[in-house]
Design an enzyme around this catalytic site. Structure first.
Site, PDB file in Angstrom:
ATOM      1  CG  ASP A   1      -7.000   4.044   2.665  1.00 33.04           C
ATOM      2  OD1 ASP A   1      -7.980   3.686   1.959  1.00 33.04           O
ATOM      3  OD2 ASP A   1      -6.827   5.221   3.028  1.00 33.04           O
TER       4      ASP A   1
ATOM      5  CE  LYS B   1      -1.542   2.151   3.491  1.00 38.99           C
ATOM      6  NZ  LYS B   1      -2.131   2.540   4.788  1.00 38.99           N
TER       7      LYS B   1
END
Length: 218
Positions: free
Chosen positions: A138, A120
């Site tokens: 997220d 991420k």
């Protein structure tokens, strides 16, 4: 969602905010990387508050190493998990100096070898620093992807794969920013504010909240 619905979904979000940006504050690629690492399980606002004084002093990994782990902790002690984050930031700074001449590599595979940098974080850096069409998933993106029907998945990796497959041009570069902002400010975790959502008619969520609670109105 159908292909046409997905296109319209992003067209509406683009119309409202043509050039969305991360809410993290930074002055260069290295500071962006540090800010994203610090933002794990923390708010962007909280990270910004902690890094303003830090980034006045530190613009390069060598300066971070010179500051040291204890010095860094003093700056970021208001951020959750600051002990482990400080250790990772010092270690990734040392690795940037050793392996990349102090520069942030424009390569996701290289980024994920750095301490504290997962997929991420690497996706955020690739997108915000280098303009790559990546999809950083997220908690906000995960929720919005599943709730709206845009990209359903049981894991962030599954949602990312769906977004990679389904998000059309010309929306791919900014897609994850629109989804983060939608989740942060409108499609909230506890009570989605569907009554003011620009894409509510395209959303497949069955329990839409079409008016604020009496408590919220007061």
């Amino acid at each position: 969602m159908t292909k046409d619905q997905i296109f319209e979904f992003f067209r509406l979000l683009c119309e409202l905010n043509p050039e969305p940006e991360t809410e993290l504050e930074f002055g260069n690629h290295y500071q962006l990387l540090v800010a994203v690492v610090l933002s794990a399980q923390a708010t962007d606002a909280g990270v910004n508050k902690a890094t303003r004084a830090l980034f006045d002093k530190v613009q390069h990994p060598r300066q971070m190493v010179e500051l040291g782990e204890e010095g860094l902790k003093e700056h970021i002690k208001t951020i959750g998990l600051f002990n482990s984050k400080a250790k990772n930031v010092i270690a990734l700074s040392e690795q940037l100096l050793a392996d990349h001449d102090g520069e942030v590599p424009a390569d996701r595979d290289a980024l994920v070898t750095l301490p504290g940098v997962g997929r991420k974080t690497a996706n955020v850096v690739m997108n915000c620093a280098f303009g790559e069409e990546t999809f950083a998933v997220d908690t906000h993106v995960f929720r919005v992807g599943n709730r709206t029907g845009l990209a359903k998945g049981k894991t962030p990796e599954q949602v990312e794969a769906k977004l990679e497959k389904r998000v059309p041009q010309p929306f791919r570069r900014h897609a994850h920013h629109w989804l983060i902002l939608l989740g942060r400010y409108t499609c909230k975790a506890r009570t989605p504010e569907c009554w003011r959502c620009p894409v509510v008619e395209l959303c497949s969520f069955k329990k839409k909240v079409m008016e604020p609670s009496k408590k919220a109105r007061v």
